[in-house]
Design a protein around this motif. Structure first.
Motif, PDB file in Angstrom:
ATOM      1  N   ARG A 336       0.806  -1.213   0.000  1.00 59.69           N
ATOM      2  CA  ARG A 336       0.000   0.000   0.000  1.00 59.69           C
ATOM      3  C   ARG A 336       0.844   1.271   0.000  1.00 59.69           C
ATOM      4  NH1 ARG A 336      -2.612  -1.097   5.944  1.00 59.69           N
ATOM      5  NH2 ARG A 336      -0.733  -0.825   7.197  1.00 59.69           N
ATOM      6  N   SER A 337       2.153   1.134   0.120  1.00 55.22           N
ATOM      7  CA  SER A 337       3.014   2.317   0.117  1.00 55.22           C
ATOM      8  C   SER A 337       4.388   1.955  -0.424  1.00 55.22           C
ATOM      9  CB  SER A 337       3.151   2.896   1.532  1.00 55.22           C
ATOM     10  OG  SER A 337       4.005   2.082   2.314  1.00 55.22           O
ATOM     11  N   THR A 338       5.183   2.968  -0.641  1.00 53.09           N
ATOM     12  CA  THR A 338       6.564   2.774  -1.109  1.00 53.09           C
ATOM     13  C   THR A 338       7.558   2.924   0.040  1.00 53.09           C
ATOM     14  OG1 THR A 338       6.726   5.128  -1.688  1.00 53.09           O
ATOM     15  CG2 THR A 338       6.025   3.608  -3.432  1.00 53.09           C
ATOM     16  N   ASN A 339       7.135   2.644   1.260  1.00 53.42           N
ATOM     17  CA  ASN A 339       7.986   2.889   2.430  1.00 53.42           C
ATOM     18  C   ASN A 339       9.325   2.173   2.355  1.00 53.42           C
ATOM     19  OD1 ASN A 339       6.297   4.658   3.665  1.00 53.42           O
ATOM     20  ND2 ASN A 339       5.698   3.330   5.354  1.00 53.42           N
ATOM     21  N   HIS A 340       9.323   0.890   1.957  1.00 55.61           N
ATOM     22  CA  HIS A 340      10.601   0.174   1.946  1.00 55.61           C
ATOM     23  C   HIS A 340      11.500   0.676   0.821  1.00 55.61           C
ATOM     24  CE1 HIS A 340       7.498  -2.250  -0.103  1.00 55.61           C
ATOM     25  NE2 HIS A 340       8.414  -2.472  -1.011  1.00 55.61           N
ATOM     26  N   LEU A 341      10.920   1.187  -0.275  1.00 57.53           N
ATOM     27  CA  LEU A 341      11.737   1.809  -1.310  1.00 57.53           C
ATOM     28  C   LEU A 341      12.307   3.139  -0.827  1.00 57.53           C
ATOM     29  CD1 LEU A 341      12.927   1.895  -4.087  1.00 57.53           C
ATOM     30  CD2 LEU A 341      10.707   2.563  -5.015  1.00 57.53           C
ATOM     31  N   GLU A 342      11.536   3.850  -0.018  1.00 57.25           N
ATOM     32  CA  GLU A 342      12.048   5.089   0.581  1.00 57.25           C
ATOM     33  C   GLU A 342      13.227   4.790   1.502  1.00 57.25           C
ATOM     34  OE1 GLU A 342      11.139   8.180   0.107  1.00 57.25           O
ATOM     35  OE2 GLU A 342       9.297   7.972  -1.052  1.00 57.25           O
ATOM     36  N   ARG A 343      13.134   3.688   2.236  1.00 58.12           N
ATOM     37  CA  ARG A 343      14.244   3.305   3.118  1.00 58.12           C
ATOM     38  C   ARG A 343      15.479   2.953   2.303  1.00 58.12           C
ATOM     39  NH1 ARG A 343       9.947   0.949   6.159  1.00 58.12           N
ATOM     40  NH2 ARG A 343      10.227  -1.070   5.129  1.00 58.12           N
ATOM     41  N   LEU A 344      15.270   2.296   1.164  1.00 59.64           N
ATOM     42  CA  LEU A 344      16.397   1.978   0.288  1.00 59.64           C
ATOM     43  C   LEU A 344      17.038   3.258  -0.247  1.00 59.64           C
ATOM     44  CD1 LEU A 344      18.198   0.119  -1.322  1.00 59.64           C
ATOM     45  CD2 LEU A 344      16.346  -0.172  -2.982  1.00 59.64           C
ATOM     46  N   ASN A 345      16.212   4.221  -0.631  1.00 58.11           N
ATOM     47  CA  ASN A 345      16.744   5.514  -1.087  1.00 58.11           C
ATOM     48  C   ASN A 345      17.573   6.178   0.004  1.00 58.11           C
ATOM     49  OD1 ASN A 345      15.428   5.124  -3.497  1.00 58.11           O
ATOM     50  ND2 ASN A 345      13.757   6.553  -3.070  1.00 58.11           N
ATOM     51  N   SER A 346      17.093   6.064   1.242  1.00 55.51           N
ATOM     52  CA  SER A 346      17.834   6.651   2.369  1.00 55.51           C
ATOM     53  C   SER A 346      19.186   5.981   2.544  1.00 55.51           C
ATOM     54  CB  SER A 346      17.014   6.523   3.653  1.00 55.51           C
ATOM     55  OG  SER A 346      15.806   7.240   3.556  1.00 55.51           O
ATOM     56  N   GLU A 347      19.232   4.665   2.315  1.00 55.17           N
ATOM     57  CA  GLU A 347      20.500   3.946   2.428  1.00 55.17           C
ATOM     58  C   GLU A 347      21.473   4.404   1.342  1.00 55.17           C
ATOM     59  OE1 GLU A 347      23.255   1.093   3.908  1.00 55.17           O
ATOM     60  OE2 GLU A 347      21.482   2.074   4.745  1.00 55.17           O
ATOM     61  N   VAL A 348      20.968   4.615   0.135  1.00 55.92           N
ATOM     62  CA  VAL A 348      21.815   5.111  -0.953  1.00 55.92           C
ATOM     63  C   VAL A 348      22.346   6.496  -0.600  1.00 55.92           C
ATOM     64  CG1 VAL A 348      21.885   5.808  -3.371  1.00 55.92           C
ATOM     65  CG2 VAL A 348      20.629   3.743  -2.700  1.00 55.92           C
ATOM     66  N   ARG A 349      21.473   7.349  -0.068  1.00 51.05           N
ATOM     67  CA  ARG A 349      21.906   8.707   0.318  1.00 51.05           C
ATOM     68  C   ARG A 349      22.958   8.644   1.429  1.00 51.05           C
ATOM     69  NH1 ARG A 349      16.240   9.558   0.227  1.00 51.05           N
ATOM     70  NH2 ARG A 349      15.536  10.684  -1.635  1.00 51.05           N
ATOM     71  N   ARG A 350      22.748   7.751   2.384  1.00 47.11           N
ATOM     72  CA  ARG A 350      23.685   7.652   3.506  1.00 47.11           C
ATOM     73  C   ARG A 350      25.077   7.259   3.024  1.00 47.11           C
ATOM     74  NH1 ARG A 350      26.114   4.059   6.672  1.00 47.11           N
ATOM     75  NH2 ARG A 350      25.235   2.280   5.565  1.00 47.11           N
ATOM     76  N   ARG A 351      25.156   6.278   2.161  1.00 46.58           N
ATOM     77  CA  ARG A 351      26.461   5.817   1.694  1.00 46.58           C
ATOM     78  C   ARG A 351      27.095   6.818   0.723  1.00 46.58           C
ATOM     79  NH1 ARG A 351      26.493  -0.728   1.095  1.00 46.58           N
ATOM     80  NH2 ARG A 351      24.874  -1.216   2.620  1.00 46.58           N
ATOM     81  N   GLY A 352      26.253   7.568   0.013  1.00 45.27           N
ATOM     82  CA  GLY A 352      26.790   8.556  -0.908  1.00 45.27           C
ATOM     83  C   GLY A 352      27.075   9.895  -0.260  1.00 45.27           C
ATOM     84  N   LYS A 353      26.725  10.025   1.023  1.00 43.08           N
ATOM     85  CA  LYS A 353      26.875  11.303   1.719  1.00 43.08           C
ATOM     86  C   LYS A 353      28.326  11.739   1.800  1.00 43.08           C
ATOM     87  CE  LYS A 353      25.315  13.672   5.922  1.00 43.08           C
ATOM     88  NZ  LYS A 353      24.631  13.511   7.231  1.00 43.08           N
ATOM     89  N   VAL A 354      29.243  10.773   1.929  1.00 40.22           N
ATOM     90  CA  VAL A 354      30.658  11.133   2.049  1.00 40.22           C
ATOM     91  C   VAL A 354      31.197  11.721   0.752  1.00 40.22           C
ATOM     92  CG1 VAL A 354      31.135   9.429   3.829  1.00 40.22           C
ATOM     93  CG2 VAL A 354      31.349   8.767   1.445  1.00 40.22           C
ATOM     94  N   ILE A 355      30.529  11.427  -0.357  1.00 42.32           N
ATOM     95  CA  ILE A 355      30.974  11.961  -1.645  1.00 42.32           C
ATOM     96  C   ILE A 355      30.405  13.353  -1.871  1.00 42.32           C
ATOM     97  CG2 ILE A 355      30.899  11.594  -4.155  1.00 42.32           C
ATOM     98  CD1 ILE A 355      30.833   8.614  -3.594  1.00 42.32           C
ATOM     99  N   ARG A 356      29.167  13.550  -1.448  1.00 45.19           N
ATOM    100  CA  ARG A 356      28.436  14.813  -1.590  1.00 45.19           C
ATOM    101  C   ARG A 356      28.158  15.145  -3.053  1.00 45.19           C
ATOM    102  NH1 ARG A 356      30.205  19.406  -0.411  1.00 45.19           N
ATOM    103  NH2 ARG A 356      32.437  18.961  -0.505  1.00 45.19           N
ATOM    104  N   ILE A 357      29.202  15.298  -3.846  1.00 44.44           N
ATOM    105  CA  ILE A 357      29.033  15.620  -5.259  1.00 44.44           C
ATOM    106  C   ILE A 357      29.808  14.593  -6.081  1.00 44.44           C
ATOM    107  CG2 ILE A 357      29.380  17.349  -7.059  1.00 44.44           C
ATOM    108  CD1 ILE A 357      29.361  19.485  -4.860  1.00 44.44           C
TER     109      ILE A 357
END
Length: 398
Positions: A336-357
């Motif tokens: 009924r929602s994309t919650n687990h896909l949102e969590r996956l997106n958050s994981e991608v952002r977290r690991r990519g945070k050290v790169i920033r750009i």
């Protein structure tokens, strides 16, 4: 004087030497041992001692050359023995090659896990006493390209995917000396074994109907058949692309996003009351029950003259938000929602945070693909509804 004889097992010795935690103080002794190991190995290969005449001789000695070897205690210089025809090669360096590959893989794993190249440099220097450049670490990550590409383009026709989830996130990439925003499209699905699987991703310049349509076409070209349900937010380009490419598939509007859109129309003091009314509408198991609850809620709001805008949004999006109720009851919490896909997106952002750009688009594709592969491998597991169904069936049998 009594002489003591003993047999030295070279294979065991090599294993002990290569896997030990020797300190820098023992470096010179280690060099002597390794050189002696290679000398003994060449003798065995030649089947003759120096200046010995024998019919079994395989070749002749031909001096040596120096070669450096990077070990956990630092860099050492060894004397690599040669033969005249050049066919002899010490097994020591074959083992070194495997160790070197493991070292590279460890560096890649650090990068994928979100460790910056600067920190990887520091770790290597601490472990090996050697300095590596940031450019070397970056070039090593390019080894991920064929692995990510093969995984991202694998066929999808071997499995049936009943439910597909689609969403986009945004990253920053350097392009022509400018920093620009890029859209990352990600699609995950539930396969025939009730496991979540990342079935595709793409880095594009913007989030448009054309880009979403091309993304879905690429999934179909790889063998994706029309699922029962596609779950996403209400982005107009995304909705239109689903309707165009998956005729006969129902679209489930993410219920979490839908509720947020409704609640955003009222003042903070009224949000709790409105949220309770909306919750009752979707706390049912059948579409007809949801419609009855919705009608009661709308009638009550109309009589009180309240929540006009909220009611309008509810009416317009209601049918798209209850499509999950047409599926088996045990699947409702998961589709009924994309919650687990949102969590996956958050994981991608977290690991990519050290790169920033990201320095360029290929590097973004490479790292995000590696993160998605790692996430799928780590967190892919059979979903809870199958366990619930099995417990229910067992209870019925009892």
């Amino acid at each position: 004087m009594t002489q003591v004889q003993f047999t030295l097992n070279l294979d065991d010795l090599k294993d002990e030497v290569m896997n030990s935690n020797l300190t820098a103080v023992a470096k010179s002794a280690l060099v002597l041992v390794m050189n002696e190991m290679m000398e003994k190995e060449r003798d065995e290969y030649l089947k003759a001692d120096a200046y010995e005449r024998t019919d079994s001789r395989m070749d002749y000695r031909n001096g040596y050359y120096e070669r450096e070897l990077l070990l956990s205690i630092g860099r050492v210089t060894l004397r690599v023995l040669r033969t005249r025809n050049g066919d002899f090669s010490p097994s020591l360096f074959e083992k070194y090659s495997r160790a070197d590959q493991s070292f590279v893989l460890a560096m890649l794993e650090m990068v994928v896990s979100g460790v910056s190249t600067r920190k990887v440099k520091k770790v290597v220097e601490e472990l090996c006493g050697e300095s590596v450049s940031k450019s070397l670490v970056s070039s090593l990550t390019a080894q991920l390209d064929p692995i990510v590409s093969e995984w991202a383009n694998r066929p999808l026709d071997a499995a049936d995917y009943s439910y597909v989830y689609a969403d986009a996130m945004y990253i920053k990439v350097r392009e022509d000396h400018r920093v620009v925003s890029k859209a990352v499209y990600i699609a995950i699905a539930i396969n025939g074994e009730n496991q979540r699987e990342v079935i595709g991703f793409k880095v594009a310049s913007s989030e448009t109907f054309e880009a979403w349509r091309d993304f879905f076409k690429s999934l179909k070209d790889r063998g994706l058949r029309s699922p029962n349900l596609i779950v996403s937010d209400a982005h107009e380009g995304l909705k239109k692309a689903i309707q165009t490419e998956f005729v006969g598939t129902s679209w489930q509007r993410c219920l979490v996003h839908f509720k947020r859109n409704i609640l955003a129309t009222v003042a903070q003091k009224d949000k709790k009351e409105l949220a309770m009314g909306i919750k009752r509408i979707f706390a049912v198991l059948k579409p007809e029950d949801a419609r009855e609850e919705k009608e009661r809620f709308v009638d009550r709001c109309m009589e009180e003259g309240r929540f006009g805008k909220a009611v309008q949004i509810l009416e317009e999006g209601f049918d798209d938000a209850i499509q999950y109720l047409n599926e088996p009851e045990e699947t409702h919490p998961f589709i009924r929602s994309t919650n687990h896909l949102e969590r996956l997106n958050s994981e991608v952002r977290r690991r990519g945070k050290v790169i920033r750009i990201f320095p360029n688009q290929p590097s973004a594709y490479r790292l995000i693909g590696a993160v998605l592969m790692d996430y799928e491998k780590t967190f892919s597991r059979r979903l809870l509804w199958e366990r619930k169904r099995n417990r229910k069936e067992t209870k019925q049998v009892d």
